[in-house]
Design a protein around this motif. Structure first.
Motif, PDB file in Angstrom:
ATOM      1  N   MET A   1     -18.836 -10.051 -58.690  1.00  0.00           N
ATOM      2  CA  MET A   1     -19.378 -10.290 -57.556  1.00  0.00           C
ATOM      3  C   MET A   1     -19.765  -9.136 -56.798  1.00  0.00           C
ATOM      4  O   MET A   1     -19.216  -8.023 -56.712  1.00  0.00           O
ATOM      5  CB  MET A   1     -18.225 -11.070 -56.422  1.00  0.00           C
ATOM      6  N   ILE A   2     -20.848  -9.197 -56.168  1.00  0.00           N
ATOM      7  CA  ILE A   2     -21.655  -8.092 -55.309  1.00  0.00           C
ATOM      8  C   ILE A   2     -21.888  -8.539 -54.015  1.00  0.00           C
ATOM      9  O   ILE A   2     -22.328  -9.545 -53.886  1.00  0.00           O
ATOM     10  CB  ILE A   2     -22.678  -7.451 -56.138  1.00  0.00           C
ATOM     11  N   ARG A   3     -21.503  -7.636 -52.920  1.00  0.00           N
ATOM     12  CA  ARG A   3     -22.066  -7.977 -51.484  1.00  0.00           C
ATOM     13  C   ARG A   3     -23.083  -7.105 -51.314  1.00  0.00           C
ATOM     14  O   ARG A   3     -23.236  -6.038 -51.489  1.00  0.00           O
ATOM     15  CB  ARG A   3     -20.638  -7.533 -50.705  1.00  0.00           C
ATOM     16  N   TYR A   4     -24.118  -7.937 -50.653  1.00  0.00           N
ATOM     17  CA  TYR A   4     -25.314  -7.093 -50.095  1.00  0.00           C
ATOM     18  C   TYR A   4     -25.259  -7.315 -48.607  1.00  0.00           C
ATOM     19  O   TYR A   4     -25.073  -8.447 -48.138  1.00  0.00           O
ATOM     20  CB  TYR A   4     -26.527  -7.591 -50.475  1.00  0.00           C
ATOM     21  N   SER A   5     -25.737  -6.192 -47.892  1.00  0.00           N
ATOM     22  CA  SER A   5     -26.267  -6.513 -46.537  1.00  0.00           C
ATOM     23  C   SER A   5     -27.627  -6.871 -46.531  1.00  0.00           C
ATOM     24  O   SER A   5     -28.313  -6.097 -47.227  1.00  0.00           O
ATOM     25  CB  SER A   5     -26.044  -4.898 -45.767  1.00  0.00           C
ATOM     26  N   LEU A   6     -27.582  -8.024 -45.806  1.00  0.00           N
ATOM     27  CA  LEU A   6     -29.227  -8.659 -45.638  1.00  0.00           C
ATOM     28  C   LEU A   6     -29.656  -8.444 -44.199  1.00  0.00           C
ATOM     29  O   LEU A   6     -28.988  -8.212 -43.483  1.00  0.00           O
ATOM     30  CB  LEU A   6     -29.042 -10.170 -46.294  1.00  0.00           C
ATOM     31  N   ILE A   7     -30.950  -8.674 -44.125  1.00  0.00           N
ATOM     32  CA  ILE A   7     -31.593  -8.792 -42.996  1.00  0.00           C
ATOM     33  C   ILE A   7     -32.836  -9.550 -43.228  1.00  0.00           C
ATOM     34  O   ILE A   7     -33.528  -9.611 -43.947  1.00  0.00           O
ATOM     35  CB  ILE A   7     -32.026  -7.243 -42.380  1.00  0.00           C
ATOM     36  N   CYS A   8     -33.051 -10.498 -41.997  1.00  0.00           N
ATOM     37  CA  CYS A   8     -34.253 -11.444 -42.160  1.00  0.00           C
ATOM     38  C   CYS A   8     -35.259 -11.090 -41.360  1.00  0.00           C
ATOM     39  O   CYS A   8     -35.130  -9.881 -40.635  1.00  0.00           O
ATOM     40  CB  CYS A   8     -33.585 -12.669 -41.588  1.00  0.00           C
ATOM     41  N   ALA A   9     -36.459 -11.590 -41.480  1.00  0.00           N
ATOM     42  CA  ALA A   9     -37.746 -11.344 -40.663  1.00  0.00           C
ATOM     43  C   ALA A   9     -37.622 -11.179 -39.280  1.00  0.00           C
ATOM     44  O   ALA A   9     -38.195 -10.382 -38.602  1.00  0.00           O
ATOM     45  CB  ALA A   9     -38.918 -12.251 -41.156  1.00  0.00           C
ATOM     46  N   GLU A  10     -36.440 -11.640 -38.653  1.00  0.00           N
ATOM     47  CA  GLU A  10     -36.358 -11.844 -37.096  1.00  0.00           C
ATOM     48  C   GLU A  10     -35.201 -10.537 -36.954  1.00  0.00           C
ATOM     49  O   GLU A  10     -35.194 -10.242 -35.609  1.00  0.00           O
ATOM     50  CB  GLU A  10     -35.751 -13.287 -36.831  1.00  0.00           C
ATOM     51  N   HIS A  12     -32.094 -10.210 -37.742  1.00  0.00           N
ATOM     52  CA  HIS A  12     -30.674 -10.553 -37.917  1.00  0.00           C
ATOM     53  C   HIS A  12     -30.042  -9.968 -39.134  1.00  0.00           C
ATOM     54  O   HIS A  12     -30.604 -10.019 -40.320  1.00  0.00           O
ATOM     55  CB  HIS A  12     -30.474 -12.076 -38.097  1.00  0.00           C
ATOM     56  N   ALA A  13     -29.086  -9.137 -39.007  1.00  0.00           N
ATOM     57  CA  ALA A  13     -28.336  -8.561 -40.060  1.00  0.00           C
ATOM     58  C   ALA A  13     -27.059  -9.263 -40.470  1.00  0.00           C
ATOM     59  O   ALA A  13     -26.312  -9.911 -39.523  1.00  0.00           O
ATOM     60  CB  ALA A  13     -27.771  -7.041 -39.911  1.00  0.00           C
ATOM     61  N   PHE A  14     -26.659  -9.691 -41.948  1.00  0.00           N
ATOM     62  CA  PHE A  14     -25.518 -10.328 -42.182  1.00  0.00           C
ATOM     63  C   PHE A  14     -25.405 -10.015 -43.732  1.00  0.00           C
ATOM     64  O   PHE A  14     -26.184  -9.395 -44.342  1.00  0.00           O
ATOM     65  CB  PHE A  14     -25.674 -11.825 -41.975  1.00  0.00           C
ATOM     66  N   ASP A  15     -24.111 -10.087 -44.145  1.00  0.00           N
ATOM     67  CA  ASP A  15     -23.758  -9.919 -45.530  1.00  0.00           C
ATOM     68  C   ASP A  15     -23.734 -11.412 -46.418  1.00  0.00           C
ATOM     69  O   ASP A  15     -23.411 -12.412 -45.768  1.00  0.00           O
ATOM     70  CB  ASP A  15     -22.367  -9.351 -45.424  1.00  0.00           C
ATOM     71  N   SER A  16     -23.633 -11.118 -47.687  1.00  0.00           N
ATOM     72  CA  SER A  16     -23.715 -12.004 -48.414  1.00  0.00           C
ATOM     73  C   SER A  16     -23.051 -11.912 -49.878  1.00  0.00           C
ATOM     74  O   SER A  16     -23.306 -10.613 -50.348  1.00  0.00           O
ATOM     75  CB  SER A  16     -24.796 -13.008 -48.600  1.00  0.00           C
ATOM     76  N   TRP A  17     -22.441 -12.702 -50.580  1.00  0.00           N
ATOM     77  CA  TRP A  17     -21.973 -12.214 -51.716  1.00  0.00           C
ATOM     78  C   TRP A  17     -22.734 -13.027 -52.802  1.00  0.00           C
ATOM     79  O   TRP A  17     -22.958 -14.113 -52.615  1.00  0.00           O
ATOM     80  CB  TRP A  17     -20.264 -12.996 -51.761  1.00  0.00           C
ATOM     81  N   PHE A  18     -22.945 -12.394 -54.215  1.00  0.00           N
ATOM     82  CA  PHE A  18     -23.506 -12.686 -54.971  1.00  0.00           C
ATOM     83  C   PHE A  18     -22.879 -12.584 -56.479  1.00  0.00           C
ATOM     84  O   PHE A  18     -22.379 -11.702 -56.651  1.00  0.00           O
ATOM     85  CB  PHE A  18     -25.213 -11.944 -55.051  1.00  0.00           C
ATOM     86  N   ALA A  19     -23.173 -13.225 -57.422  1.00  0.00           N
ATOM     87  CA  ALA A  19     -22.589 -13.228 -58.826  1.00  0.00           C
ATOM     88  C   ALA A  19     -22.802 -11.862 -59.470  1.00  0.00           C
ATOM     89  O   ALA A  19     -22.248 -11.341 -60.173  1.00  0.00           O
ATOM     90  CB  ALA A  19     -22.661 -14.389 -59.569  1.00  0.00           C
ATOM     91  N   SER A  20     -24.115 -11.415 -59.083  1.00  0.00           N
ATOM     92  CA  SER A  20     -24.830 -10.297 -59.716  1.00  0.00           C
ATOM     93  C   SER A  20     -25.956  -9.823 -59.098  1.00  0.00           C
ATOM     94  O   SER A  20     -26.474 -10.605 -58.289  1.00  0.00           O
ATOM     95  CB  SER A  20     -25.033 -10.531 -61.397  1.00  0.00           C
ATOM     96  N   ALA A  21     -26.324  -8.578 -59.476  1.00  0.00           N
ATOM     97  CA  ALA A  21     -27.755  -8.253 -58.830  1.00  0.00           C
ATOM     98  C   ALA A  21     -28.839  -9.210 -59.026  1.00  0.00           C
ATOM     99  O   ALA A  21     -29.460  -9.424 -58.312  1.00  0.00           O
ATOM    100  CB  ALA A  21     -27.951  -6.892 -59.047  1.00  0.00           C
ATOM    101  N   SER A  22     -28.758  -9.411 -60.446  1.00  0.00           N
ATOM    102  CA  SER A  22     -29.815 -10.252 -60.862  1.00  0.00           C
ATOM    103  C   SER A  22     -29.740 -11.726 -60.285  1.00  0.00           C
ATOM    104  O   SER A  22     -31.040 -12.538 -59.857  1.00  0.00           O
ATOM    105  CB  SER A  22     -29.837 -10.515 -62.299  1.00  0.00           C
ATOM    106  N   ALA A  23     -28.631 -12.196 -59.707  1.00  0.00           N
ATOM    107  CA  ALA A  23     -28.502 -13.327 -59.034  1.00  0.00           C
ATOM    108  C   ALA A  23     -29.198 -13.451 -57.824  1.00  0.00           C
ATOM    109  O   ALA A  23     -30.032 -14.437 -57.424  1.00  0.00           O
ATOM    110  CB  ALA A  23     -27.053 -14.071 -59.222  1.00  0.00           C
ATOM    111  N   PHE A  24     -28.997 -12.342 -56.967  1.00  0.00           N
ATOM    112  CA  PHE A  24     -29.670 -11.995 -55.641  1.00  0.00           C
ATOM    113  C   PHE A  24     -31.172 -12.076 -55.960  1.00  0.00           C
ATOM    114  O   PHE A  24     -31.848 -12.907 -55.180  1.00  0.00           O
ATOM    115  CB  PHE A  24     -29.364 -10.880 -55.126  1.00  0.00           C
ATOM    116  N   ASP A  25     -31.820 -11.299 -56.924  1.00  0.00           N
ATOM    117  CA  ASP A  25     -33.316 -11.202 -57.469  1.00  0.00           C
ATOM    118  C   ASP A  25     -33.903 -12.522 -57.519  1.00  0.00           C
ATOM    119  O   ASP A  25     -34.539 -13.094 -57.235  1.00  0.00           O
ATOM    120  CB  ASP A  25     -33.357 -10.226 -58.378  1.00  0.00           C
ATOM    121  N   ASP A  26     -32.968 -13.403 -58.482  1.00  0.00           N
ATOM    122  CA  ASP A  26     -33.396 -14.803 -58.783  1.00  0.00           C
ATOM    123  C   ASP A  26     -33.651 -15.524 -57.508  1.00  0.00           C
ATOM    124  O   ASP A  26     -34.552 -16.353 -57.382  1.00  0.00           O
ATOM    125  CB  ASP A  26     -32.563 -15.486 -59.762  1.00  0.00           C
TER     126      ASP A  26
END
Length: 140
Positions: A1-10, A12-26
């Motif tokens: 699992m990998i956690r990324y800090s994310l930000i939307c176009a508006e 808003h900052a938040f974190d989310s977990w992904f199975a892998s870096a490629s899972a986020f990209d997909d």
């Protein structure tokens, strides 16, 4: 699992977990990510500092890790509910009863009900459950 800090176009900052870096990209490429605050599908990775720790593998994770995972899971639950069901607002109890009695088309709904309305639905055998979040309020 990998956690990324994310930000939307508006912004808003938040974190989310992904199975892998490629899972986020997909997911990002398919437009399946959304902001936990506003629902925007324009989400990108935010600048992150590396998580460096000197803790041994036997030590528990920092206290922020369970909170971050909980927030990510709640955001995903919200996204799924908002995407796959109809928000009926304060008409929830009446609409749930109409669906149960066959007077309205069967579908997944969510909304708001007073405690006595929810209790009445449960007593009448109409399956309902509380959600772990409140609806987003529109403001002027």
């Amino acid at each position: 699992m990998i956690r990324y800090s994310l930000i939307c176009a508006e912004g808003h900052a938040f974190d989310s977990w992904f199975a892998s870096a490629s899972a986020f990209d997909d997911l990002a490429a398919r437009g399946l990510l959304s902001c936990a605050t506003c629902g925007s599908s324009r989400v990108e990775k935010a600048l992150m500092a590396p998580a460096v720790t000197s803790a041994s593998p036997d030590e528990p994770p920092p206290l922020s890790a369970p909170r971050d995972l909980r927030e990510a899971l709640l955001a995903e639950i919200r996204r799924q509910i908002e995407e796959k069901s109809d928000y009926v607002g304060l008409s929830f109890a009446a609409e749930a009863r109409a669906i149960h009695e066959g007077r309205a088309p069967e579908r997944s709904i969510w909304g708001e009900a007073r405690p006595e309305e929810a209790r009445s639905l449960i007593e009448d055998g109409i399956p309902v459950a509380p959600l772990p979040f409140m609806p987003r309020r529109q403001t002027n």
